[in-house]
Design an enzyme around this catalytic site. Structure first.
Site, mmCIF file in Angstrom:
data_model
loop_
_atom_site.group_PDB
_atom_site.id
_atom_site.type_symbol
_atom_site.label_atom_id
_atom_site.label_comp_id
_atom_site.label_asym_id
_atom_site.label_seq_id
_atom_site.Cartn_x
_atom_site.Cartn_y
_atom_site.Cartn_z
ATOM 1 N N ASP A 54 12.257 -15.830 -77.978
ATOM 2 C CA ASP A 54 11.525 -17.127 -78.515
ATOM 3 C C ASP A 54 12.094 -18.335 -77.836
ATOM 4 O O ASP A 54 11.469 -19.449 -78.186
ATOM 5 C CB ASP A 54 11.175 -16.908 -79.806
ATOM 6 C CG ASP A 54 12.567 -17.161 -80.764
ATOM 7 O OD1 ASP A 54 13.580 -17.141 -80.320
ATOM 8 O OD2 ASP A 54 12.174 -17.412 -82.180
ATOM 9 N N SER A 55 13.269 -18.334 -77.276
ATOM 10 C CA SER A 55 13.607 -19.567 -76.568
ATOM 11 C C SER A 55 12.786 -19.804 -75.487
ATOM 12 O O SER A 55 12.773 -21.110 -74.993
ATOM 13 C CB SER A 55 14.891 -19.303 -75.934
ATOM 14 O OG SER A 55 15.018 -18.191 -75.283
ATOM 15 N N ASP A 93 11.267 -10.855 -79.130
ATOM 16 C CA ASP A 93 11.502 -11.425 -79.998
ATOM 17 C C ASP A 93 10.178 -11.594 -81.063
ATOM 18 O O ASP A 93 9.050 -11.773 -80.366
ATOM 19 C CB ASP A 93 11.899 -13.130 -79.795
ATOM 20 C CG ASP A 93 13.476 -13.175 -79.892
ATOM 21 O OD1 ASP A 93 14.114 -12.241 -80.499
ATOM 22 O OD2 ASP A 93 13.811 -14.319 -79.306
ATOM 23 N N LYS A 123 12.969 -7.984 -81.991
ATOM 24 C CA LYS A 123 14.417 -8.551 -82.655
ATOM 25 C C LYS A 123 13.834 -9.606 -83.606
ATOM 26 O O LYS A 123 12.826 -10.159 -83.460
ATOM 27 C CB LYS A 123 14.981 -9.562 -81.364
ATOM 28 C CG LYS A 123 16.171 -10.026 -82.159
ATOM 29 C CD LYS A 123 17.124 -10.524 -80.908
ATOM 30 C CE LYS A 123 16.910 -11.718 -79.972
ATOM 31 N NZ LYS A 123 16.730 -12.888 -80.836
ATOM 32 N N GLU A 125 15.354 -12.053 -86.621
ATOM 33 C CA GLU A 125 16.713 -12.727 -87.083
ATOM 34 C C GLU A 125 16.623 -12.663 -88.506
ATOM 35 O O GLU A 125 15.838 -12.558 -89.233
ATOM 36 C CB GLU A 125 16.421 -14.393 -86.793
ATOM 37 C CG GLU A 125 16.196 -14.559 -85.308
ATOM 38 C CD GLU A 125 16.103 -16.338 -85.056
ATOM 39 O OE1 GLU A 125 16.165 -16.873 -86.015
ATOM 40 O OE2 GLU A 125 16.021 -16.361 -83.845
ATOM 41 N N GLU A 192 25.329 -14.668 -82.353
ATOM 42 C CA GLU A 192 25.035 -16.036 -81.775
ATOM 43 C C GLU A 192 25.851 -17.175 -82.502
ATOM 44 O O GLU A 192 25.618 -17.090 -83.750
ATOM 45 C CB GLU A 192 23.436 -16.401 -81.823
ATOM 46 C CG GLU A 192 23.276 -17.732 -81.034
ATOM 47 C CD GLU A 192 21.928 -18.176 -80.627
ATOM 48 O OE1 GLU A 192 21.108 -17.301 -81.078
ATOM 49 O OE2 GLU A 192 21.810 -19.460 -80.285
HETATM 50 O O1 KIV Z 1 15.464 -16.430 -77.949
HETATM 51 C C1 KIV Z 1 16.411 -16.104 -77.216
HETATM 52 O O2 KIV Z 1 16.357 -16.241 -76.132
HETATM 53 C C2 KIV Z 1 17.606 -15.372 -78.202
HETATM 54 C C3 KIV Z 1 18.973 -15.036 -77.488
HETATM 55 C C4 KIV Z 1 19.459 -16.472 -77.173
HETATM 56 C C5 KIV Z 1 19.770 -14.278 -78.143
HETATM 57 O O3 KIV Z 1 17.505 -14.887 -79.367
#
Ligand code: KIV
Length: 296
Positions: A54-55, A93, A123, A125, A192
């Site tokens: 989600d980055s 994510d 994924k 969190e 992280e």
């Molecule tokens: O969103 C992302 O890029 C991440 C990684 C940095 C682990 O969750």
């Protein structure tokens, strides 16, 4: 070191592959990708895991943090990456708000990510407090990757992007988080922004492979954000980022050169243009000549 014998076709990376790599102490590689072109390059380079992080909210969409990105936006990018990735394990994510409201919504959204996005795992969190939810999603046959330590979706709750696990109490909580997620059946665990020593302890303790970002070299694998790796973020890099290329300089140079060529008339050349066939050209010339003659 790859254990694939030379000349043998590359096999699809699955969850078992990364678990076997942990058992053999073979480093696991992971990179984010958010679109077809970058995902193809990452997959073809032989990276084990492609993460649609989600980055993308920040590096692709220009948001301040990861909170605004929606389920539909994540799906849009995950589908593009799915079309590119052949060999890597594809993890996507779950965006902020897609799993925190209630369990049914979380299950529905995880199912969409697998069914419509083609993600092989999602994924989520958070630590201990997410263990029950993660177990429910795993029971629904959707593999889940955990993510603890500096969890960017908690930026407001954490009061900024701060290294986590720096006090004895925080270390104990991180260990509890890691063990709870391991028992819940996560397929891997992203660590992280935590001290190297803590990541090493977690990695030794849990059965699941750990993938670190700003968590030191003892993790079972490493992940970086594609745009960090290539200097495409327009921000000073975090301490753990190593730049492996300067795509910003490369792209800027190419764009400047294109602009100069268009302005000077150097682009496009005759060789870069389409042409009529000789016959059509001759027919067009005689048609234009007849029209001119009629006007005279
Ligand atoms: O969103 C992302 O890029 C991440 C990684 C940095 C682990 O969750």
């Amino acid at each position: 070191m790859s254990l694939t014998p030379i000349g043998e076709p590359r096999r699809k990376t699955t969850i078992s592959t990364i678990q076997e790599k942990k058992a053999r102490h073979e480093p696991i590689t992971c990179l984010t990708a958010y679109d077809y072109a970058s995902a193809r390059l990452v997959d073809e380079a032989g990276i084990d895991i492609v993460l649609v992080g989600d980055s993308l909210a920040q590096v692709m969409l220009g948001y301040e943090n990861t909170l605004p990105v929606t389920m539909d936006e994540m799906l849009h990018h995950t589908r593009a990456v799915r079309r590119a990735v052949v060999h890597a394990l594809l993890i996507a994510d779950m965006p902020f708000g897609s799993y925190q409201v209630d369990e049914h919504e979380a299950l529905r959204n995880a199912t969409r990510m697998a069914k419509e996005g083609g993600a092989e795992a999602v994924k989520i969190e958070g630590g201990e407090k997410r263990a029950d939810l993660i177990q429910r999603i795993v029971d629904a046959e959707i593999p889940v990757a955990g993510h603890i330590g500096l969890t960017p979706q908690s930026v407001n709750a954490m009061g900024g992007y701060k290294v986590q696990g720096k006090t004895l109490g925080a270390i104990e909580q991180l260990m509890r988080d890691a063990v709870a997620l391991d028992r819940a059946g996560v397929c891997c665990l992203y660590l992280e922004g935590i001290p190297r020593e803590v990541a090493a302890m977690i990695t030794a303790e849990v059965r699941t492979p750990t993938i670190g970002i700003g968590a030191g070299p003892e993790c079972d694998g490493q992940v970086l954000v594609f745009h960090d790796l290539l200097n495409l973020t327009f921000n000073p890099p975090a301490k753990f980022v190593r730049r492996y290329g300067d795509a910003a300089a490369l792209i800027s140079q190419a764009v400047q050169a294109y602009k100069a060529d268009v302005i000077s008339g150097n682009y496009p050349s005759d060789g870069e243009s389409y042409h009529l066939s000789k016959e059509t050209h001759a027919a067009l010339d005689s048609l234009l000549e007849r029209k001119r003659a009629m006007r005279r």
